[in-house]
Scaffold this motif. Structure first.
Motif, PDB file in Angstrom:
ATOM      1  N   SER A 216     156.793  43.558 134.246  1.00 28.88           N
ATOM      2  CA  SER A 216     157.202  44.199 135.500  1.00 28.88           C
ATOM      3  C   SER A 216     158.318  43.415 136.167  1.00 28.88           C
ATOM      4  O   SER A 216     158.329  42.177 136.169  1.00 28.88           O
ATOM      5  CB  SER A 216     156.010  44.317 136.445  1.00 28.88           C
ATOM      6  N   ASP A 217     159.252  44.147 136.759  1.00 25.67           N
ATOM      7  CA  ASP A 217     160.423  43.569 137.413  1.00 25.67           C
ATOM      8  C   ASP A 217     160.493  44.123 138.835  1.00 25.67           C
ATOM      9  O   ASP A 217     160.329  45.334 139.032  1.00 25.67           O
ATOM     10  CB  ASP A 217     161.685  43.951 136.636  1.00 25.67           C
ATOM     11  N   PRO A 218     160.743  43.279 139.841  1.00 24.72           N
ATOM     12  CA  PRO A 218     160.724  43.775 141.220  1.00 24.72           C
ATOM     13  C   PRO A 218     161.827  44.789 141.527  1.00 24.72           C
ATOM     14  O   PRO A 218     161.576  45.773 142.230  1.00 24.72           O
ATOM     15  CB  PRO A 218     160.877  42.503 142.061  1.00 24.72           C
ATOM     16  N   ASP A 219     163.035  44.577 141.021  1.00 22.62           N
ATOM     17  CA  ASP A 219     164.123  45.519 141.277  1.00 22.62           C
ATOM     18  C   ASP A 219     163.818  46.873 140.625  1.00 22.62           C
ATOM     19  O   ASP A 219     163.960  47.927 141.254  1.00 22.62           O
ATOM     20  CB  ASP A 219     165.439  44.963 140.743  1.00 22.62           C
ATOM     21  N   ALA A 220     163.408  46.835 139.361  1.00 22.36           N
ATOM     22  CA  ALA A 220     163.088  48.070 138.652  1.00 22.36           C
ATOM     23  C   ALA A 220     161.909  48.778 139.297  1.00 22.36           C
ATOM     24  O   ALA A 220     161.894  50.012 139.424  1.00 22.36           O
ATOM     25  CB  ALA A 220     162.783  47.765 137.190  1.00 22.36           C
ATOM     26  N   THR A 221     160.914  48.018 139.730  1.00 19.99           N
ATOM     27  CA  THR A 221     159.740  48.614 140.357  1.00 19.99           C
ATOM     28  C   THR A 221     160.086  49.275 141.681  1.00 19.99           C
ATOM     29  O   THR A 221     159.576  50.356 142.004  1.00 19.99           O
ATOM     30  CB  THR A 221     158.648  47.550 140.558  1.00 19.99           C
ATOM     31  N   ALA A 222     160.966  48.644 142.460  1.00 21.10           N
ATOM     32  CA  ALA A 222     161.370  49.218 143.743  1.00 21.10           C
ATOM     33  C   ALA A 222     162.038  50.577 143.554  1.00 21.10           C
ATOM     34  O   ALA A 222     161.746  51.540 144.269  1.00 21.10           O
ATOM     35  CB  ALA A 222     162.297  48.263 144.477  1.00 21.10           C
ATOM     36  N   LEU A 223     162.937  50.671 142.580  1.00 21.33           N
ATOM     37  CA  LEU A 223     163.623  51.935 142.337  1.00 21.33           C
ATOM     38  C   LEU A 223     162.689  52.965 141.711  1.00 21.33           C
ATOM     39  O   LEU A 223     162.717  54.147 142.062  1.00 21.33           O
ATOM     40  CB  LEU A 223     164.837  51.706 141.442  1.00 21.33           C
TER      41      LEU A 223
END
Length: 358
Positions: A216-223
């Motif tokens: 999991s990646d925070p930037d990818a998860t936010a989008l």
């Protein structure tokens, strides 16, 4: 050159009604860097005003590689979205939008549409056109929704068509869903399924698809959370927001993959997702962290209002990109409903008291 142009600013990887959510955070704005700013200029508007004044020739951004400046369409789009999120700098946004529609600029970013066509770039430009309220089916002579739909594979992934390889990822997939959701045809169900099914076991979302270990990646998860919320996958979106909240730093910020300290870019995207998703506790903490990155009245007048990338201080090399993405979090409006309608035309300046006379 096409690969080089694609790299710059596609996604260095973004107003909510905050009246009831941000009173406490506004008090936190009285940090040393912003203690004397005027309450009549919101942090997002002050940041966007600074960003507008950094545009090259008043209409675009550039990136420098090996001493040569190249047009940076991705960062320019980030700025257009930031201007809308702050409800300000509309004149600058209009000029930037016109620059993006120039044939040589649009082809260098999207590809020629036949041998070269880039999914993430097409999705991002489509979203910008929608936010600006211009016709996306004839932007720079290109039907952006049709171009984007043509890049969808049978399994639902939006993929690049390029001699340089397929660099499409979760950023572009999420932006494609958000942008197509805003079109009359809506986002294809298979494309929504593809993103939803990429979710990691912990609830977050990865940047790259199909890897053996889902990370999991925070930037990818936010989008992804924004895209899935917009397309009706509430449970999947909420799981992503839960992952973000669980991975928020004690200081309210968010740390990019592989980093050790919070930064404005990741914090901006995560804060936008949290606020637009109703996670106001975590969202306000992120908002407060972004405000503390803002350069206030004690700093050089040339950078007042800008957002530093991290706590090490303002750096001109990454300041524009950090500011653009931080404004998305400061504004809090979801990308699915972001609009430039009603934005003030001027680029606000952080209000600071005149120096005391002696």
């Amino acid at each position: 050159m096409s690969a080089l142009r694609r790299t710059f600013g596609l996604l260095a990887i973004p107003a909510l009604a905050l009246a009831t959510a941000l009173p406490a955070a506004t008090a936190a704005h009285a940090a040393p860097a912003a203690a004397t700013s005027s309450p009549t200029v919101r942090p997002d508007a002050a940041a966007a005003g600074w960003l507008a004044r950094q545009l090259v020739d008043g209409d675009h951004f550039e990136s420098v590689f090996n001493g040569t400046a190249y047009p940076d369409q991705g960062l320019t789009i980030d700025a257009v979205l930031a201007f809308a999120a702050s409800h300000s700098s509309d004149q600058a946004a209009a000029k930037a939008t016109a620059w993006l529609a120039k044939p040589e600029i649009i082809s260098g970013y999207l590809g020629d549409g036949t041998t070269e066509a880039y999914a993430g770039a097409t999705a991002k430009l489509l979203l910008a056109a929608e936010v600006r309220g211009v016709n996306p089916t004839a932007f720079g002579g290109i039907d952006l929704p049709a171009r984007l739909r043509s890049l969808q594979s049978p399994e639902g992934r939006f993929s690049d068509r390029s001699q340089w390889g397929d660099y499409s990822n979760a950023f572009g997939q999420s932006l494609a869903l958000i942008a197509l959701h805003r079109t009359p045809g809506g986002a294809p169900a298979t494309a929504v399924d593809f993103l939803a099914n990429s979710q990691c076991a912990d609830g977050g979302y990865p940047v790259s698809f199909g890897q053996a270990a889902c990370t999991s990646d925070p930037d990818a998860t936010a989008l992804a959370a924004q895209a899935l919320a917009a397309t009706g996958r509430t449970a999947k979106a909420n799981a992503g927001l839960g992952w973000l909240a669980a991975h928020q730093n004690a200081d309210g910020g968010f740390v990019a993959a592989g980093a050790t300290a919070s930064n404005a870019n990741t914090t901006g995207l995560a804060t936008q997702a949290l606020l637009s998703g109703g996670r106001f506790g975590a969202g306000v903490k992120g908002w407060s962290r972004l405000v503390k990155f803002q350069q206030g009245c004690t700093t050089d007048p040339a950078v007042r209002g800008a957002i530093a990338y991290d706590a090490s201080g303002f750096n001109a090399g990454n300041g524009s990109r950090a500011t653009a993405q931080a404004v998305l979090g400061l504004g809090g409006t979801p990308l699915a409903t972001l609009s430039a309608a009603g934005a003030r035309p001027d680029a606000p300046t952080l209000a600071c008291p005149a120096p005391a006379s002696h």
